[in-house]
Design a protein around this motif. Structure first.
Motif, PDB file in Angstrom:
ATOM      1  N   SER A   1       0.753  -1.282  -0.109  1.00 58.45           N
ATOM      2  CA  SER A   1      -0.166  -0.104  -0.201  1.00 58.45           C
ATOM      3  C   SER A   1       0.975   1.428   0.078  1.00 58.45           C
ATOM      4  N   LEU A   2       0.192   2.452  -0.038  1.00 58.59           N
ATOM      5  CA  LEU A   2       0.962   3.707  -0.047  1.00 58.59           C
ATOM      6  C   LEU A   2       1.648   3.801   1.370  1.00 58.59           C
ATOM      7  N   ALA A   3       0.800   3.174   2.342  1.00 56.67           N
ATOM      8  CA  ALA A   3       1.474   3.314   3.944  1.00 56.67           C
ATOM      9  C   ALA A   3       2.873   2.784   3.605  1.00 56.67           C
ATOM     10  N   HIS A   4       2.896   1.770   3.026  1.00 58.14           N
ATOM     11  CA  HIS A   4       4.327   0.953   3.033  1.00 58.14           C
ATOM     12  C   HIS A   4       5.374   1.770   2.470  1.00 58.14           C
ATOM     13  N   LEU A   5       4.859   2.581   1.600  1.00 56.74           N
ATOM     14  CA  LEU A   5       6.096   3.348   0.677  1.00 56.74           C
ATOM     15  C   LEU A   5       6.750   4.544   1.267  1.00 56.74           C
ATOM     16  N   VAL A   6       5.627   5.065   2.337  1.00 55.25           N
ATOM     17  CA  VAL A   6       6.189   6.352   2.964  1.00 55.25           C
ATOM     18  C   VAL A   6       7.688   6.313   3.595  1.00 55.25           C
ATOM     19  N   LEU A   7       7.980   5.212   4.297  1.00 56.27           N
ATOM     20  CA  LEU A   7       9.058   5.521   5.071  1.00 56.27           C
ATOM     21  C   LEU A   7      10.317   4.990   3.937  1.00 56.27           C
ATOM     22  N   PRO A   8      10.187   3.951   3.164  1.00 45.01           N
ATOM     23  CA  PRO A   8      11.478   4.032   2.376  1.00 45.01           C
ATOM     24  C   PRO A   8      11.731   4.974   1.487  1.00 45.01           C
ATOM     25  N   ALA A   9      10.304   5.733   1.103  1.00 44.84           N
ATOM     26  CA  ALA A   9      10.771   6.780   0.099  1.00 44.84           C
ATOM     27  C   ALA A   9      11.403   8.083   0.930  1.00 44.84           C
ATOM     28  N   LEU A  10      10.960   8.094   2.174  1.00 46.66           N
ATOM     29  CA  LEU A  10      11.359   9.365   3.018  1.00 46.66           C
ATOM     30  C   LEU A  10      12.773   9.264   3.043  1.00 46.66           C
ATOM     31  N   THR A  11      13.173   7.768   3.330  1.00 49.07           N
ATOM     32  CA  THR A  11      14.677   7.468   3.568  1.00 49.07           C
ATOM     33  C   THR A  11      15.670   8.084   2.578  1.00 49.07           C
ATOM     34  N   LEU A  12      15.138   7.663   1.523  1.00 49.78           N
ATOM     35  CA  LEU A  12      15.775   7.924   0.274  1.00 49.78           C
ATOM     36  C   LEU A  12      15.967   9.568   0.119  1.00 49.78           C
ATOM     37  N   GLY A  13      14.537  10.246   0.272  1.00 46.93           N
ATOM     38  CA  GLY A  13      14.390  11.383  -0.008  1.00 46.93           C
ATOM     39  C   GLY A  13      15.142  12.390   0.972  1.00 46.93           C
ATOM     40  N   ILE A  14      15.262  11.838   2.351  1.00 46.83           N
ATOM     41  CA  ILE A  14      16.242  12.476   3.067  1.00 46.83           C
ATOM     42  C   ILE A  14      17.666  12.800   2.523  1.00 46.83           C
ATOM     43  N   THR A  15      18.187  11.616   2.009  1.00 47.11           N
ATOM     44  CA  THR A  15      19.540  11.722   1.462  1.00 47.11           C
ATOM     45  C   THR A  15      19.505  12.756   0.396  1.00 47.11           C
ATOM     46  N   GLY A  16      18.601  12.676  -0.772  1.00 50.73           N
ATOM     47  CA  GLY A  16      18.682  13.098  -1.945  1.00 50.73           C
ATOM     48  C   GLY A  16      18.301  14.757  -1.551  1.00 50.73           C
ATOM     49  N   GLY A  17      17.288  14.757  -0.563  1.00 50.97           N
ATOM     50  CA  GLY A  17      16.806  16.022  -0.184  1.00 50.97           C
ATOM     51  C   GLY A  17      18.205  17.157   0.312  1.00 50.97           C
ATOM     52  N   GLY A  18      18.939  16.441   0.866  1.00 53.14           N
ATOM     53  CA  GLY A  18      19.941  17.184   1.250  1.00 53.14           C
ATOM     54  C   GLY A  18      20.798  17.908   0.140  1.00 53.14           C
ATOM     55  N   TRP A  19      21.055  16.879  -0.788  1.00 54.17           N
ATOM     56  CA  TRP A  19      21.649  17.359  -1.919  1.00 54.17           C
ATOM     57  C   TRP A  19      20.770  18.288  -2.702  1.00 54.17           C
ATOM     58  N   TYR A  20      19.739  18.119  -2.819  1.00 59.95           N
ATOM     59  CA  TYR A  20      18.925  19.146  -3.747  1.00 59.95           C
ATOM     60  C   TYR A  20      18.847  20.475  -3.159  1.00 59.95           C
ATOM     61  N   SER A  21      18.908  20.493  -1.665  1.00 58.80           N
ATOM     62  CA  SER A  21      18.689  21.769  -1.117  1.00 58.80           C
ATOM     63  C   SER A  21      19.981  22.728  -1.371  1.00 58.80           C
ATOM     64  N   ARG A  22      21.137  21.864  -1.249  1.00 57.17           N
ATOM     65  CA  ARG A  22      22.424  22.645  -1.486  1.00 57.17           C
ATOM     66  C   ARG A  22      22.528  23.090  -2.887  1.00 57.17           C
ATOM     67  N   MET A  23      22.184  22.308  -3.902  1.00 57.62           N
ATOM     68  CA  MET A  23      21.946  22.797  -5.056  1.00 57.62           C
ATOM     69  C   MET A  23      21.250  24.095  -5.436  1.00 57.62           C
ATOM     70  N   MET A  24      19.893  23.822  -4.814  1.00 58.12           N
ATOM     71  CA  MET A  24      18.893  24.853  -5.018  1.00 58.12           C
ATOM     72  C   MET A  24      19.337  26.152  -4.411  1.00 58.12           C
ATOM     73  N   ARG A  25      20.042  26.061  -3.191  1.00 61.47           N
ATOM     74  CA  ARG A  25      20.485  27.254  -2.572  1.00 61.47           C
ATOM     75  C   ARG A  25      21.532  28.096  -3.629  1.00 61.47           C
ATOM     76  N   SER A  26      22.558  27.299  -3.697  1.00 59.91           N
ATOM     77  CA  SER A  26      23.792  27.989  -4.456  1.00 59.91           C
ATOM     78  C   SER A  26      23.274  28.526  -5.823  1.00 59.91           C
ATOM     79  N   SER A  27      22.031  27.845  -6.551  1.00 64.94           N
ATOM     80  CA  SER A  27      21.625  28.172  -7.855  1.00 64.94           C
ATOM     81  C   SER A  27      20.784  29.401  -7.562  1.00 64.94           C
ATOM     82  N   MET A  28      20.004  29.246  -6.417  1.00 69.51           N
ATOM     83  CA  MET A  28      19.138  30.791  -6.378  1.00 69.51           C
ATOM     84  C   MET A  28      20.004  31.932  -5.844  1.00 69.51           C
ATOM     85  N   ILE A  29      21.124  31.680  -5.077  1.00 68.07           N
ATOM     86  CA  ILE A  29      21.725  32.911  -4.925  1.00 68.07           C
ATOM     87  C   ILE A  29      22.598  33.477  -6.032  1.00 68.07           C
TER      88      ILE A  29
END
Lengths: 306, 541
Positions: free
Chosen positions: A169-197
């Motif tokens: 179900s969708l409930a099964h998906l949340v935690l694994p997707a979030l785990t990956l999202g945390i790592t990737g989100g970290g990269w994205y935020s750095r990229m977003m920040r420097s590009s935005m600046i």
């Protein structure tokens, strides 16, 4: 446009051929014998040679490779040495889970990365900036099996909000997707920040501000559209990356994705599966890049003319 | 969770309608068990399957001529109603039970037994077990591709199977009890071809009803199973992809009943200390020995004094403690539960001073440098480090080569690659409870070949002759004499010290409070490890 497509297609085919060739050679360079792994410990020498012959592994390497490519051209990825099942069936059986996880992970990456990057850029040098950058650093550096197990323990075992691993179900998906999202989100935020600046230093932003537009409107309407281009390129890469399987997260959560299939195959040197998974990953990376190339001109009109 | 309970309640209700036969045993049929595994099941083709995971599943999907009394190494008849062995030990005649059905509903005939055994040996099947059947007449011709069937196998009528051997073979009945000898219907194999391993049909207590690749398998009780009242469970669900740590949490929460991958080592001490959960742990001994091989073809291990010195240098107690006492120190190749084990034998003492003296006597007063191979999965590298420390104490500097399983096995199969190997994670657990299985492949001349498993490359003609003699003693009346001969063989091998036996692993497994059964059902040394047919659901009682 059509000449662009044709050129990309040509490039893709040669990339894929290169990938198959390298993977093929690597599988045979490993100082272990796939037939021995297959035959097990009680097999006699005759049995081993018999299996080698049955699988065609006694032929010269170039002949084996040519045969592989020939079959591949006809859409046949062969059968698993160990499971005997068709590689296509095995990979297809892992596709729904892999695609779901990929979509979920990219969604979380964007949901985490873009706002965090935006806020950090808008508040550059202030507390919010350093706060988010420390968090993003943590997100990027925390090993996924640690993040995964912590999330699993807190949200699935203690709070019981989500199921303890598994798929469905969708409930099964949340935690694994979030785990990956945390790592990737970290990269994205750095990229977003420097590009935005960078973008915020442009003349047209100064003009927009001078016109008296609200800071939020400047940031989201005038700034974001330009700053988001590198993020699109990153999503394109991530599509390919996740299609190769997220081995660690899949094993922590028991997610039946392609990574598990690959991991199991590597342990027993099941060459047809290893080849198949590598090929799928390569195709996806090519496809993801291609997709990013298609989307970017839609966002940035300047790219359309080129 | 709630859904499972409803299903269980419904199943329990169904049980009330079950035949009296099931109730006669005192344990009622019904209920369900959930088994967890990390990896997907590779294949359920009984001619091919040969790993920790599929062994017990294949066992419970199939029937074969012989089997073992649950939880023991005692051979009993399964599909065979009766059998006779000719006085020369070369001809076996089996009468098979009447009315036994395959899962597809067809009756099992003698011809099916012949077909199934032929199938295992046929080169096209690529069975890893081919070699077990080498004593059947016609084996060489079939392996060479000159014959389609074994000349020594025949079914004179629907109820009779005749097996003719080239020489007496005391292990034959054990071989016929192996998973590989399972009887399968030709029509199902023909229908599925290479995919038979994912659509198995047998005549065992359970039938496979669902397999979602990478997710789950469901086995249902086979209602036409030929043993009345067996098995107990109505359904076994095998959930795939559960990391052992997560599986344990799930068991404690009630979502899993049996830990397929056992208790994760990192949680072992917690569980054993827990007053409630420790009650759910079953333990027993496997037919397994962990040992260090010393390649007798490589210097300086060609000198028996050096090999003896190593035997005296290893602190086995410390290694056992390091793995939380999940093993017992060993002093000989055979594990204690194997027939032929010598209880009186004391082995080499742990005596570093004497070991050092022996090294000096062999011409290495300053020791030497060598390599110790091990598999790179915990706890093996830690065990190798412990061995390294012990060897350093007598002057041997062993560099550890911690590599993938396949690479270590490949190195062991070359005569000049691996001077020492720690066998953990790879070898050796017996295929069947007979001492010959602990000799031929791992200590006999036949195994000392390129790609073989005799990593010590030990080959002693005198011992080989004794082993040949023991294997020819197939007369059941000579069992004790044969056992004594094997005992003698393994102690003589220890005089040559090609191995340093380190420990015999114990098996621990854990189950939920919902399922129960004899402790042996969870740690069966022959079913390795679960005897699904003997496990029952408490809520069905």
């Amino acid at each position: 446009m059509s000449s662009f497509l044709a050129r990309r297609l040509g490039q893709s085919v040669s990339i894929l051929l290169g990938v198959t060739l390298i993977t093929f050679c690597l599988s045979f360079l490993i100082p272990a014998d796939p037939v021995r792994m297959l035959a097990g410990r009680s097999a006699t020498q005759e049995t081993v040679e018999n299996i080698r012959h049955q699988l065609g592994l006694d032929q010269p390497l170039p002949v084996q490779y040519a045969k592989y490519v020939w079959r591949l051209a006809q859409g046949d990825m062969g059968r698993s040495f160990k499971q005997k099942t068709e590689v296509t069936t095995l990979i297809l059986s892992r596709m729904p889970a892999t695609l779901q996880l990929m979509a979920g992970a990219i969604l979380f990456e964007l949901l985490i990365g873009i706002p965090a990057g935006l806020i950090a850029a808008a508040r550059r040098g202030k507390k919010a900036d350093s706060g988010f950058m420390v968090l993003s650093f943590l997100g990027v550096s925390a090993p996924q099996f640690v993040t995964g197990l912590i999330l699993l323990y807190v949200f699935a075992h203690r709070l019981q909000w989500f199921p303890l691993g598994g798929y469905g179900s969708l409930a099964h998906l949340v935690l694994p997707a979030l785990t990956l999202g945390i790592t990737g989100g970290g990269w994205y935020s750095r990229m977003m920040r420097s590009s935005m600046i960078d973008v915020l230093l442009q003349d047209y932003i100064r003009t927009a501000r001078a016109k008296g537009l609200s800071p939020l409107r400047v940031l989201l309407v005038h700034g974001l559209r330009n700053a988001v281009l590198p993020i699109i390129a990153m999503v394109g890469l991530d599509i390919g990356f996740f299609m190769a399987g997220a081995v660690v997260v899949e094993s922590v959560y028991g997610w039946p994705g392609i990574g598990q299939l690959a991991w199991q195959a590597i342990q027993v040197i099941d060459i047809p599966i290893i080849m198949g998974v590598t090929l799928v990953a390569a195709v996806s990376i090519v496809f993801g890049n291609f997709l990013a190339d298609l989307v970017m001109p839609l966002v940035d009109p300047r790219l359309r003319e080129n | 969770m709630r859904k499972t309970r409803i299903v269980l309640a419904m199943l329990a209700a169904l049980c009330l309608a079950l035949p009296a036969a099931a109730q006669a045993a005192g344990i009622k049929q019904g209920g369900k068990a959930v088994v967890s595994y990390k990896d997907d099941v590779v294949t359920l083709d009984p001619a091919i399957g040969y790993d920790w995971q599929n062994w017990s599943i294949i066992k419970s999907l199939n029937a074969r001529l012989m089997t073992y009394e649950a939880g023991t190494a005692k051979l009993v008849k399964d599909l065979a109603a009766d059998f006779t062995i000719s006085p020369d030990g070369k001809t076996y005649v089996f009468k098979i039970r009447k009315g036994v059905k395959f899962h597809n509903g067809r009756e099992v005939k003698a011809a099916d037994v012949v077909y199934s055994l032929n199938r295992v040996v046929h080169p096209k099947t690529q069975s890893p077990a081919q070699g077990f059947y080498k004593s059947i007449v016609g084996f060489d011709e079939m392996v060479a591709g000159k014959a389609e069937t074994l000349a020594g196998l025949s079914a004179p009528d629907d109820a009779t199977v005749k097996i003719v051997l080239t020489a007496p073979d005391a292990t034959m009945l054990h071989v016929l009890a192996l998973n590989f000898s399972s009887v399968v219907p030709k029509e199902a194999v023909d229908k599925w071809g290479d995919d038979f391993g994912h659509h198995p049909v047998g005549a065992g207590p359970f039938e496979l009803t669902e397999w979602s690749l990478g997710q789950r398998l469901v086995m249902k009780r086979f209602t036409n199973y030929f043993v009345p009242g067996a098995p107990y469970l109505d359904e076994i669900e095998i959930q795939i992809g559960l990391e052992p740590t997560v599986a344990l949490l799930k068991l404690q929460q009630g979502g899993v009943d049996i830990l397929g991958d056992s208790i994760p080592p990192a949680r072992f001490v917690d569980i054993m200390k827990d007053p409630e959960w420790s009650k759910q742990v079953e333990s027993g001994s496997d037919l397994q020995t962990g040992y260090i091989t010393m390649n007798v073809k490589m210097k300086p291990f060609d000198d028996v004094r050096v090999r003896k010195a190593v035997n005296m240098a290893i602190d086995k107690e410390r290694i056992v403690k390091m793995i939380n006492n999940r093993a017992k120190p060993a002093n000989q190749p055979l594990p204690p539960t194997m027939p032929g084990y010598d209880k009186a034998y004391k082995g080499y003492p742990f005596d570093p001073a004497k070991a050092k003296a022996l090294l000096a006597e062999a011409g290495f007063p300053q020791g030497f440098e060598t390599e110790l191979y091990c598999m790179n999965v915990d706890p093996n590298p830690r065990i190798a480090q412990s061995i390294q420390r012990d060897l350093a104490a007598i002057g041997i500097k062993a560099n550890i080569k911690s590599l993938s399983q396949a690479t270590v096995i490949a190195a062991g199969g070359e005569s000049d690659q691996a001077p020492m190997i720690w066998s953990g994670g790879m070898a050796w657990i017996a295929d069947f409870p007979d001492p010959s299985n602990f000799y031929g492949p791992i200590l006999g001349c036949g195994g000392a070949v390129k790609g073989g498993w005799n990593w010590a490359w030990y080959c002693n003609d005198k011992i080989e002759e004794m082993a040949r003699k023991a294997d020819a003693m197939s007369d059941p009346a000579k069992t004790a004499e044969r056992e004594a001969l094997w005992r003698d063989i393994f102690i003589k091998i220890m005089d040559d010290a090609p191995w340093c036996p380190v420990f015999n692993e114990a098996r621990f497994n854990m189950h939920s409070t919902r399922v129960a059964g004899d402790a042996k059902s969870f740690i069966d040394p022959v079913h390795i490890p679960f005897n699904y047919g003997k496990i029952y659901a408490k809520d069905a009682q």
